[in-house]
Design a protein around this motif. Structure first.
Motif: not given
Length: 291
Positions: A49, A244, A256, A259
């Motif tokens: 991240i 998240y 971000l 995922m």
């Protein structure tokens, strides 16, 4: 290989028997390994991240230039465009500045409604090459009419420091995880072999090759570490999903990484690592019983 495939049923029965012989110890070992792999996955996720965030900031690197509104803004823009490292110059009026801040603040932007007038000043948005940030800031500050140059270099430097720290922590944790997994796995395998000494002795008398005798113990080690790896991946998926959701709720402007793409990458690394450490731990355990 034909012998191995022909005796697949026997190997699975042997693994089941070995696990049952010291069931609680095996269960606690799997739980311990799961938490060890979980910590490692957490460090991997943090590093992923942070690096992605730094790249995003580098690609969107810009400085905000505030100026004396009595000076012709077009002249200032033209002079800024000539500075080495400047990619793009955009004029942001006070209405657009307010709109951008409203989007960044999300629900908290309701506080802006308390103002009788627009509290934001117009400014010049300058897209830059991050390698030139210091020289650009210094040159732009010298232009007549410039009152303030604001860059995000300090934030980026802090993020890079965090990324370096996570990388160092990751390396230390990989070493710690490797040693812990090897010790736990080899101990369980050694315990299994000691508990089955009579059966192993009988197989040797019957002429069974050493590879045939030790294979169930290697498979047991692999089963334990891979199962622990899968459990840790489920745990990290739940935790990352929660993180998240919280970030998107409170910091919606933060970009971000995807995922699922990140989890896919961590999943592959986790399974490969658990397989490798399980195999090595099993071999160490078997080798230690021969001494």
């Amino acid at each position: 290989m034909k012998v191995i495939f022909r005796n697949t049923g026997y190997f699975f029965r042997e693994i089941k028997t070995i696990v049952k012989l010291d069931f609680l110890s095996n269960i606690f070992s799997i739980i311990s390994l799961s938490f060890i792999f979980f910590l490692l996955s957490l460090i991997f996720s943090g590093g992923w991240i942070t690096n992605d965030l730094i790249k995003a900031i580098e690609n969107e690197a810009e400085i905000s230039v505030y100026y004396n509104e009595e000076i012709n803004v077009v002249d200032i823009e033209n002079r800024i465009k000539k500075v080495t490292g400047v990619k793009e110059v955009n004029y942001i009026d006070e209405n657009k500045a307010k709109s951008e801040m409203t989007e960044i603040m999300g629900e908290e932007s309701r506080i802006l409604e308390l103002f009788d007038h627009n509290p934001f000043d117009p400014y010049i948005e300058v897209k830059i090459d991050l390698n030139y940030v210091e020289s650009i800031s210094e040159e732009v500050e010298l232009i007549n009419g410039i009152e303030l140059v604001r860059d995000n270099k300090e934030i980026l430097d802090k993020l890079k420091d965090i990324s370096s720290l996570i990388t160092i922590l990751g390396l230390i944790l990989i070493i710690a995880v490797s040693i812990s997994t090897l010790v736990i796995t080899s101990h369980i395998i050694r315990q299994g072999i000691n508990s089955n000494k009579e059966q192993i002795y009988t197989l040797r008398l019957l002429g069974a090759p050493e590879s045939f005798i030790t294979l169930p113990f290697i498979l047991e080690g692999l089963f334990m570490t891979i199962l622990a790896g899968i459990i840790s991946l489920i745990m990290i998926f739940v935790v990352i999903n929660y993180i998240y959701a919280k970030i998107m709720a409170f910091l919606p402007f933060l970009i971000l990484p995807n995922m699922m793409q990140m989890m896919y990458g961590i999943g592959i690394i986790g399974i490969l690592l658990s397989f490798t450490l399980g195999l090595l731990g099993s071999l160490f355990g078997i080798n230690s019983t021969k001494k």
